[in-house]
Design a protein around this motif. Structure first.
Motif, short mmCIF file in Angstrom:
data_model
loop_
_atom_site.label_atom_id
_atom_site.label_comp_id
_atom_site.label_asym_id
_atom_site.label_seq_id
_atom_site.Cartn_x
_atom_site.Cartn_y
_atom_site.Cartn_z
N GLU A 94 0.81 -1.21 0.00
CA GLU A 94 0.00 0.00 0.00
C GLU A 94 0.85 1.27 0.00
O GLU A 94 0.41 2.33 -0.44
N ALA A 95 2.09 1.16 0.50
CA ALA A 95 2.96 2.33 0.58
C ALA A 95 3.31 2.87 -0.80
O ALA A 95 3.73 4.03 -0.94
N GLN A 96 3.15 2.04 -1.84
CA GLN A 96 3.45 2.51 -3.18
C GLN A 96 2.56 3.67 -3.61
O GLN A 96 2.88 4.40 -4.54
N ARG A 97 1.43 3.83 -2.90
CA ARG A 97 0.53 4.92 -3.25
C ARG A 97 1.18 6.29 -3.06
O ARG A 97 0.71 7.28 -3.59
N LYS A 98 2.24 6.30 -2.27
CA LYS A 98 2.93 7.57 -2.05
C LYS A 98 3.65 8.04 -3.32
O LYS A 98 4.04 9.20 -3.42
N GLN A 99 3.84 7.11 -4.26
CA GLN A 99 4.49 7.46 -5.53
C GLN A 99 3.46 7.46 -6.66
O GLN A 99 2.72 6.49 -6.83
N ARG A 137 3.02 -2.41 -10.53
CA ARG A 137 1.78 -2.15 -11.25
C ARG A 137 0.70 -1.84 -10.22
O ARG A 137 0.33 -2.70 -9.42
N GLY A 138 0.22 -0.60 -10.21
CA GLY A 138 -0.72 -0.20 -9.17
C GLY A 138 -0.05 -0.34 -7.81
O GLY A 138 1.05 0.17 -7.58
N LEU A 198 -6.59 -3.16 -2.84
CA LEU A 198 -7.22 -3.99 -1.82
C LEU A 198 -7.88 -3.16 -0.73
O LEU A 198 -7.98 -3.60 0.42
N PHE A 199 -8.30 -1.97 -1.05
CA PHE A 199 -9.09 -1.17 -0.11
C PHE A 199 -9.95 -0.21 -0.91
O PHE A 199 -9.70 0.03 -2.10
N ARG A 200 -10.97 0.33 -0.27
CA ARG A 200 -11.92 1.19 -0.97
C ARG A 200 -11.50 2.66 -0.92
O ARG A 200 -11.29 3.29 -1.95
N ASP A 213 -12.54 -4.53 3.68
CA ASP A 213 -11.19 -4.43 3.13
C ASP A 213 -10.25 -5.50 3.71
O ASP A 213 -9.06 -5.51 3.39
N ALA A 214 -10.77 -6.36 4.57
CA ALA A 214 -9.95 -7.41 5.20
C ALA A 214 -10.03 -8.68 4.36
O ALA A 214 -11.12 -9.22 4.14
N TYR A 215 -8.88 -9.15 3.90
CA TYR A 215 -8.84 -10.34 3.05
C TYR A 215 -7.99 -11.46 3.65
O TYR A 215 -8.27 -12.63 3.43
#
Length: 623
Positions: free
Chosen positions: A231-236, A294-295, A332-334, A368-370
């Motif tokens: 999820e930290a990739q969202r910072k980029q 990717r994403g 993997l989250f909304r 969001d829990a898988y």
């Protein structure tokens, strides 16, 4: 001379095996070593097999390795020689190109472990030994050209690995392995490639790993694919990733080998590629690594092959890459990353009445829990909150999901213990006694530590027992369940109303005067209570060992009031989340047996029920 020594060693190896499997008498040795008078140990046989392997005497090493495996099985206990020897046996057969025998030996090992596991009442799924040995069996079947066996063993690998069916699916008709969370699928077999390892991610940010292999003229061609979520990739942003990719290309000029290697062709991919000469089992080889984003997903691919197999390896890589399917890379989250939501849940849980606040956030985060640890965490908070509200059916539904999820996850010790504790309590209160006992035993076993050495839960008794001290503490008495504390200290808690009784065992005996001073000090310094008048009476403790030294007992009851400054609001009960009532009396049951003393203490509130329940616990303990 050398041939003569080898001949003697071969004779010795055969005799060693024969004697071990029959009489266990002395075995021979080369002339310079005296005959032994004891049967060889499993470890000794293993060392001999390893020595023969290094020497190149593979046939003799195989016989000794098999004997070491059998001997290790017979020794039982904590002797892991049979595991190491079994692996060595399969590897030795493989080295000798006895591939069908290697596969059979691997499967025999797996069948043995499964039988042992089943006989101990444990499930056979996710056994790391079997998973590793299945990889060996698949490789042997590949070399033997046994396509049907390869397919059968791959299906067994999937079954033993036992991934979450909501996340992974094996499509046997194609056949393909599908990872629904990533919208990613891969073949079990394509061309000469065969899947030999499958390791699904157990947590959101862990790798899911598959390994493919095939044989080339100058050694094996291996490909490891690791897919993970970050999820930290969202910072980029996409632009920043492209800048990094361009900067890498400017810094690193691709070699001819790297330029010849195929690229990953998925849409929206930021990728990097690097090739280097490396070592593969002490032999020079080439290693090519792909890193792609990717994403929120990351994929790492490592491929190794022999130095002179570049052209063949390149063609095979193209075939494998073409068989990988990745239509999309879903988040993997909304709205908010789950990591942030979990942080908010834990902060809420740490506040007064935090469980209810955490449960509200857990309900919101649940879609969001898988992964097992995520589901277990959310359902535990939801279950605890429903329990506190008195909705036992809803609490049971949540905890029935939480407990098995924790058992498949990296455990949060406190939450797992709470899930077991409350699930057992609900089962008792709903009359599901057999289920309650199982959960209660798990709860106790999870708490065991060095502080409880000498204590155990016998199979035929629902109690925590110290036979040396002669103490039997029932796991449950009425609405109270046992909880372990530090060495010699225990509690009986009523989870529904927060009432708590304390038990201390293994104390030295003392005079009544010394004991009274000790108890008054304890009430004041530890419990914040002012002790007044004391009332003494007799008490007949229950004997755990008829015919042995009888325990003697006394009951002391102090009138108590809160010390100045101590109010109801200062003591919030951790089980109920509401302030404790200040007791009017504090009762102590004092039991002396041989040279030791045990004490049960219980607060008595205005209600007669608290006194009755405390008396019930006192009569249930055995000394």
């Amino acid at each position: 001379m050398l041939n003569r020594q080898r001949s003697l060693r071969r004779q010795c190896a055969r005799l060693t095996v024969a004697l071990l499997l029959s009489s266990g008498m002395a075995v021979c040795a080369v002339p310079s070593v005296q005959a032994q008078t004891q049967a060889p140990t499993p470890a000794g046989l293993m060392h001999e097999a390893q020595r023969l392997d290094k020497e190149g005497s593979l046939a003799q090493a195989t016989e000794i390795a098999r004997a070491a495996m059998v001997a290790g099985r017979k020794s039982g206990g904590f002797d892991f020689t049979e595991l190491d020897a079994g692996e060595l046996l399969v590897d030795l057969l493989y080295k000798q190109a006895r591939y069908d025998e290697a596969r059979s030996a691997a499967e025999e090992q797996i069948a043995y472990w499964e039988q042992q596991t089943t006989s101990n009442g444990r499930p056979v799924k996710r056994d790391a030994r079997s998973i590793g040995m299945l990889g060996r069996a698949i490789k042997a079947s590949i070399m033997a050209g046994e396509k049907d066996q390869v397919a059968r063993l791959q299906e067994k690998l999937f079954a033993v690995t036992s991934p979450d069916p909501a996340l992974w699916r094996l499509s046997a008709l194609e056949p393909r392995l599908r990872y629904s969370l990533a919208d990613f699928s891969m073949p079990l077999t394509v061309g000469q490639w065969n899947l030999t390892k499958f390791e699904p991610a157990s947590k959101r940010d862990f790798n899911s790993i598959v390994v493919y292999t095939q044989a080339l003229p100058n050694g094996p061609l291996n490909a490891e694919i690791a897919l993970s979520y970050d999820e930290a990739q969202r910072k980029q942003g996409e632009a920043e990733r492209q800048e990094q990719q361009e900067a890498y290309r400017q810094r690193h000029k691709p070699t001819a080998l790297e330029a010849a290697m195929p690229d990953l062709s998925f849409d929206g991919l930021t990728s990097f590629k690097r090739a280097d000469e490396s070592l593969c089992k002490d032999q020079a080889c080439m290693n090519v690594h792909w890193l792609a984003f990717r994403g929120d997903w990351r994929i790492d691919i490592d491929i190794t092959f022999g130095l002179h197999d570049e052209a063949l390896a390149t063609a095979q890589m193209q075939q494998l890459f073409a068989a990988l399917q990745w239509p999309s890379a879903p988040p993997l989250f909304r709205e908010r990353p789950l990591e942030q939501q979990i942080r908010d849940i834990e902060i809420a849980a740490s506040l007064p009445d935090g469980v209810n606040k955490a449960a509200v956030l857990a309900e919101q985060a649940l879609p969001d829990a898988y992964f097992p640890d995520e589901i277990a965490r959310m359902q535990t908070y939801i279950g605890l909150s429903q329990y506190r509200r008195g909705n036992l059916d809803a609490a049971r539904r949540a905890l029935d999901l939480a407990v098995p999820a924790w058992e498949s996850a990296l455990v949060d010790e406190l939450l797992y213990r709470s899930a077991l504790d409350y699930a057992a309590d609900i089962a008792y209160r709903q009359g599901r006694n057999d289920e309650a006992v199982v959960l209660n035993r798990q709860f106790i076993e999870w708490q065991e530590s060095d502080a409880t050495l000498g204590w155990s839960v016998p199979k035929d008794e629902n109690a925590f027992v110290n036979r040396r001290q002669g103490t039997h503490l029932p796991l449950r008495v009425g609405d109270y369940r046992l909880r372990l504390d530090t060495h010699g200290r225990f509690y009986y808690d009523n989870l529904q109303n927060g009432a708590q009784l304390g038990v201390t065992v293994g104390l030295p005996q003392s005079s009544d005067q010394e004991l009274e001073l000790t108890l008054r000090s304890f009430l004041s310094n530890t419990l914040g209570l002012q002790a007044g008048n004391i009332h003494k009476s007799g008490f007949s403790p229950r004997s755990a060992t008829p015919g042995d030294a009888k325990p003697t007992g006394h009951k002391w009851e102090f009138d108590v009031t809160a010390l100045p400054g101590e109010t109801d609001a200062t003591k919030v009960n951790p089980f109920t989340g509401i302030p404790d009532k200040i007791p009017t009396k504090m009762a102590f049951w004092i039991v002396d047996r041989k040279e030791q003393r045990s004490i049960l203490r219980a607060p008595v509130t205005d209600s007669g029920r608290s006194r009755t329940e405390a008396d019930q616990v006192a009569q249930a303990l055995s000394w």
